[in-house]
Design a protein around this motif. Sequence first.
Motif, PDB file in Angstrom:
ATOM      1  N   ALA B 237       0.871  -1.155   0.070  1.00 27.96           N
ATOM      2  CA  ALA B 237      -0.019   0.156  -0.121  1.00 27.96           C
ATOM      3  C   ALA B 237       1.006   1.141  -0.025  1.00 27.96           C
ATOM      4  N   ASN B 238       0.864   1.996  -1.119  1.00 25.73           N
ATOM      5  CA  ASN B 238       1.642   3.299  -1.138  1.00 25.73           C
ATOM      6  C   ASN B 238       1.301   4.538  -1.045  1.00 25.73           C
ATOM      7  N   GLY B 239      -0.111   4.582  -0.887  1.00 28.01           N
ATOM      8  CA  GLY B 239      -0.723   5.981  -0.474  1.00 28.01           C
ATOM      9  C   GLY B 239      -0.829   7.052  -1.709  1.00 28.01           C
ATOM     10  N   ALA B 240      -0.312   6.368  -2.734  1.00 28.79           N
ATOM     11  CA  ALA B 240      -0.181   7.369  -3.786  1.00 28.79           C
ATOM     12  C   ALA B 240      -1.401   8.021  -4.397  1.00 28.79           C
ATOM     13  N   ALA B 241      -2.555   7.593  -4.118  1.00 26.74           N
ATOM     14  CA  ALA B 241      -3.867   7.996  -4.207  1.00 26.74           C
ATOM     15  C   ALA B 241      -4.181   9.452  -3.571  1.00 26.74           C
ATOM     16  N   GLY B 242      -3.317   9.612  -2.529  1.00 24.77           N
ATOM     17  CA  GLY B 242      -3.430  10.977  -1.760  1.00 24.77           C
ATOM     18  C   GLY B 242      -4.717  10.777  -0.718  1.00 24.77           C
ATOM     19  N   GLY B 243      -5.012  11.884  -0.245  1.00 27.48           N
ATOM     20  CA  GLY B 243      -5.965  11.612   0.908  1.00 27.48           C
ATOM     21  C   GLY B 243      -5.496  11.455   2.238  1.00 27.48           C
ATOM     22  N   PRO B 244      -6.046  11.577   3.322  1.00 29.87           N
ATOM     23  CA  PRO B 244      -5.465  10.940   4.868  1.00 29.87           C
ATOM     24  C   PRO B 244      -5.469   9.342   4.762  1.00 29.87           C
ATOM     25  N   VAL B 245      -4.789   8.966   5.836  1.00 29.68           N
ATOM     26  CA  VAL B 245      -4.524   7.592   6.142  1.00 29.68           C
ATOM     27  C   VAL B 245      -5.996   7.241   6.545  1.00 29.68           C
ATOM     28  N   LEU B 246      -6.332   5.834   5.976  1.00 33.22           N
ATOM     29  CA  LEU B 246      -7.917   5.387   6.003  1.00 33.22           C
ATOM     30  C   LEU B 246      -7.972   4.835   7.552  1.00 33.22           C
ATOM     31  N   GLU B 247      -9.313   5.655   7.893  1.00 40.86           N
ATOM     32  CA  GLU B 247      -9.736   5.007   9.209  1.00 40.86           C
ATOM     33  C   GLU B 247     -11.236   4.799   9.195  1.00 40.86           C
ATOM     34  N   GLY B 248     -11.716   4.279  10.247  1.00 39.04           N
ATOM     35  CA  GLY B 248     -13.223   4.070  10.409  1.00 39.04           C
ATOM     36  C   GLY B 248     -13.978   3.412   9.057  1.00 39.04           C
ATOM     37  N   LYS B 249     -14.813   4.321   8.720  1.00 43.59           N
ATOM     38  CA  LYS B 249     -15.624   3.635   7.666  1.00 43.59           C
ATOM     39  C   LYS B 249     -14.910   3.413   6.338  1.00 43.59           C
TER      40      LYS B 249
END
Lengths: 402, 402
Positions: B237-249
């Motif tokens: 998982a490289n986070g390249a989509a942007g946006g915050p670190v996934l949490e919750g929903k």
Amino acid sequence: MPDRLPQGFTAAGVYTGVKRNPNKKDLSLLVSDRPAVGVGVYTKNVVFGAPVQLNRERTPSESIRAVVVNSGVANACTGEQGYQDALMMAEKTAAACVAVGQDFAGPDVLVMSTGIIGEMLPMEKIAKGIDEASKILASDEQSLIDAARGMMTTDTTHKIRSRSFEIDGTTIQVTGMAKGAAMIGPNMATMLGVIMTDAAIRVEDANAGLKDAVNESFNCISVEGHMSTSDTVLLLANGAAGGPVLEGKALAMFQATLVEVCEDLAQSIPADGEGASHLITVEVHGAATREDAVKIARTIADSPLVKTAVAGADPNWGRIVSAAGYAGVEFDPSKVCLHVNSSLLYERGVPVEFNAEEISAAIRENRDTHLVLLLDEGHASARFWTSDLTAEYVRLNADYHT
Amino acid sequence: MPDRLPQGFTAAGVYTGVKRNPNKKDLSLLVSDRPAVGVGVYTKNVVFGAPVQLNRERTPSESIRAVVVNSGVANACTGEQGYQDALMMAEKTAAACVAVGQDFAGPDVLVMSTGIIGEMLPMEKIAKGIDEASKILASDEQSLIDAARGMMTTDTTHKIRSRSFEIDGTTIQVTGMAKGAAMIGPNMATMLGVIMTDAAIRVEDANAGLKDAVNESFNCISVEGHMSTSDTVLLLANGAAGGPVLEGKALAMFQATLVEVCEDLAQSIPADGEGASHLITVEVHGAATREDAVKIARTIADSPLVKTAVAGADPNWGRIVSAAGYAGVEFDPSKVCLHVNSSLLYERGVPVEFNAEEISAAIRENRDTHLVLLLDEGHASARFWTSDLTAEYVRLNADYHT
């Protein structure tokens, strides 16, 4: 030497019309002329047949007089009616035996059924067969063979083993019969065995002795990895040989003979199959515990990949070592050695250079294949028997009916 | 919609000469343009390959940059030299990627190998292949397919699944590839999977999430009952989509997508086999615990008798109920119901009258067979996938080589 019944036992096998072919037998009677110690080992399947339920209630016992067996219909998954039918089979057997001069009652009879599950027993045919069988009970070899044939389903041959030994001038006979085959028809994967002896044994010795013998024999064969709803092994000991109740060395000699008979019968099951081309013996040595050794041997014996490799005469050490690895037992893989038919293929975790053509030919040309896996974790061993997995075998099983 | 790589990932697949056919691919590279969270789930076999050992040391990680995969030789049962070769594969990959403008070091590379076990990797060919692959890394669909082809052994088709979902205007892509087939060659039973995503996830969420997803997918397929020395599933998982670190929903949505991708890939393994004619789905509902449900589903799916019955289009409820009964789980057999392809064959412990010809035809005419077993012990469920066992399948496996 002909196989023979122990003293005091008579046998019969008849055709009742449950099987389609009237040249076959489908009902067997085994009768002791005096009360016998009777013990049993039964399937661990939570789905079990009515006869298993009945026998569990009646054993261990010191007063068993007869075993009645039918083949063709297993009386399993048949509910309360099935249980009543099993009871009725026992009562009919007692009544028929009383009518021919024996003197015993219903509760002294054990029952075994093998065949299609989910169908009710055709009780009229069964009752008629019991009457008929009771009238021809005899102790000759042919009667013994007829009884062994009466419990066959997909077996291509009847299975009888008899052994005797002497103790203080008394000859003790141990004779067993079994059914079960590598080629398994639908719902017919059941393994049945009855061991008879004229030894005098305490019921608790018989019970413990049969459990041990079954653990080293019938519980060490893998044809399908399937445990049927009706698997049963019974031991009847009537003391007709005379002499004192067996103890100490005499009891140990009896136990060794019992194990021998059970091992011979057990091996004959994977060895018997139209579609199978090899009897595979899997030996595991050097395990930390007997339980570990059994787990590894069973996992190798159950592996379809190992079984197809033997069918194809492929000395595929990788499949064998890998199967050992997922048996759920911890061991050091860098200490493992593997022999196939006495050739070392894998030594302390590393494959050995070997002549694949030669070893392949040795597998192809012999009906017996020996796989010997050596660990370095302890001193426990186990031995399992299975058949190979051939295309012909699958064809026979898949096309069996419907 | 074409399958596509998540943002920031590139892929390549090349032919190095390890496989015989130059039209195939036998080496794959997957590269992230930035450090990725990397986690793995590995074989539980106590005999495991060198790449498994290396990956276990390197995961979980927050700085994985690449995965290199070769097919043809598994680098298992190869001792210390094998481990050195796996290390070398990782180092070569890092060096090749640096040469084409990436900036990372050896420890950030994971390695997978599949194929023959007990043979050393041909390191010259592998090194040459890595160089070549690094030069054609790209994010188009063909490069993704080439990479998926580079990990195939007995697979008849490459296996890719991609899914996306939106969260707060950001599109998250989850793309996986796998290898593994119902038709298993010697030593090639290995299942490999790599899931890539451009989501930003914490390493502990990735680790727990992959374990759960694998338990519901790759751990719920049974082709041989065999667990190979090299089975591996990786998640990057490289986070390249942007946006915050996934949490919750958002994290729950990611997890649902991950499970979907893993389930699709897992099913495609038993579905892929030259010799197999059915994909069998085994569902168990109403078990007391998930563990019980899994045990029963696995035992049914592993049963050669059940698998041959489906191959023969035989609606043999007895084999299925009996297999459930020996799964090692306590349940009340008088409450069991069984559906085959939506037809009720067995109801609360008793077989139901059914039209065998009709149900047989329904099995014969569909590639998918559904077996649904209902218990009445609780609320836990499990689902397993397997292939049937045909004579053709056994012929292919037995005659594979030697």
